[in-house]
Write a protein that holds these residues in place. Structure first.
Motif, PDB file in Angstrom:
ATOM      1  N   MET A  72      -6.753   9.789  -2.970  1.00 58.88           N
ATOM      2  CA  MET A  72      -6.868   8.344  -2.831  1.00 58.88           C
ATOM      3  C   MET A  72      -6.778   7.915  -1.374  1.00 58.88           C
ATOM      4  N   LYS A  73      -5.830   8.485  -0.623  1.00 61.14           N
ATOM      5  CA  LYS A  73      -5.670   8.118   0.787  1.00 61.14           C
ATOM      6  C   LYS A  73      -6.912   8.477   1.584  1.00 61.14           C
TER       7      LYS A  73
ATOM      8  N   HIS B  32       0.835  -1.203   0.000  1.00 58.84           N
ATOM      9  CA  HIS B  32       0.000   0.000   0.000  1.00 58.84           C
ATOM     10  C   HIS B  32       0.869   1.253   0.000  1.00 58.84           C
TER      11      HIS B  32
ATOM     12  N   SER C 197      -9.633   5.791   0.508  1.00 58.46           N
ATOM     13  CA  SER C 197      -9.282   4.373   0.597  1.00 58.46           C
ATOM     14  C   SER C 197      -9.715   3.778   1.933  1.00 58.46           C
TER      15      SER C 197
END
Length: 298
Positions: free
Chosen positions: A145-146, A127, A149
């Motif tokens: 994205m973080k 990751h 996610s």
């Protein structure tokens, strides 16, 4: 996201060097691609259709194709372009940096896609590599994205090899809180406070939490009252109940079963106004500890 980011980065470079139809350019096909690369490209063209536009070809090509373009045999392609495709590479870093990221990501992606077990892999490291790859292209995309996610939550709540539950809230709770009651005087409270006791929990007669606040909240209340009294205040004249009536603390604390998976507790602490999370024993409802958002102990 890693695949889309990678292929867009490579596509930009190929368009700049071989034109908008790089997948049909003779120089790219005959002098740049290896035999396996050309076979993969032709298979994608066949699947998308001979007259398919480039963007459709790009979407049809596999992660293997994009990953393999960073092998040493493609060094000439990236000698002066890798920093254009990945503007956040540090000075001195090269194609090798990208290959070191995309190779294990590609292997992991294939194992997941083929439903092969990944329990023996360090998924946290994978990751991190995914995040790093995207950051090298665009930090804004990586942050996006973080934020969305859910992988970190899944990892934190996964079963352990010994069959026990994942980390729970109880493992992170600080039992060194200051227990008070509504009638506790602020003078008495002040004597209980020190740097090791930052969370203050108001309990009922059975030890169940009815409110929670911090040393900062107490100081703020005392300061405001002192201003209204010309700077003079007798702490013996004020109680925790007085503080709770005036301070807006209702939505700044919450309570949760101390056996709750830690990941769920963290989500609760990340809510906008929550400052204190109080853990309780379900059977009795008694407070067992607290976590302050400001401490980031989780």
């Amino acid at each position: 996201m890693a695949e889309v980011t990678l292929r867009n980065a490579v596509d930009d470079i190929l368009v700049a060097r071989f034109g908008a139809s790089w997948h049909q350019d003779a120089t790219f096909r005959d002098q740049t691609l290896t035999g396996n690369g050309l076979a993969t490209l032709d298979k994608a063209i066949q699947r998308a259709g001979a007259n398919a536009p480039r963007d459709q070809i790009v979407a049809t090509l596999t992660f293997d194709f994009w990953s393999n373009l960073f092998r040493p045999e493609y060094g000439a392609l990236w000698r002066t372009t890798v920093n254009i495709a990945f503007p956040n590479l540090q000075h001195g870093q090269s194609r090798q940096e990208i290959q070191n990221l995309v190779k294990p990501i590609n292997v992991f992606r294939n194992r997941v896609a083929h439903h092969e077990p990944v329990l023996d892999l360090n998924v946290t490291d994978i990751h991190a590599k995914i995040v790093r790859l995207i950051e090298l292209r665009c930090t804004e995309t990586a942050s996006w994205m973080k934020h969305y996610s859910t992988l970190s939550t899944v990892v934190r709540t996964r079963p352990r090899r010994d069959g026990t539950n994942a980390n729970t809230l109880a493992a992170k709770l600080d039992p060194a809180f200051v227990p008070v009651k509504p009638e506790t005087g602020l003078g008495e409270l002040a004597e209980l406070l020190d740097e090791k006791h930052q969370a203050i929990i108001c309990l009922d007669d059975k030890g169940r939490p009815t409110a929670a606040f911090t040393v900062v909240d107490a100081i703020r209340f005392i300061s405001e009252r002192a201003k209204g009294l010309g700077g003079m205040i007798d702490l013996k004249d004020h109680t925790v109940s007085d503080l709770l009536k005036i301070a807006n603390l209702v939505d700044r604390w919450t309570q949760m079963d101390d056996a709750t998976p830690l990941a769920l507790a963290v989500k609760e602490l990340q809510k906008p106004r929550i400052q204190i999370l109080v853990g309780i024993e379900v059977a009795s409802g008694k407070a067992t500890g607290a976590i302050l958002r400001a401490h980031r102990r989780y």
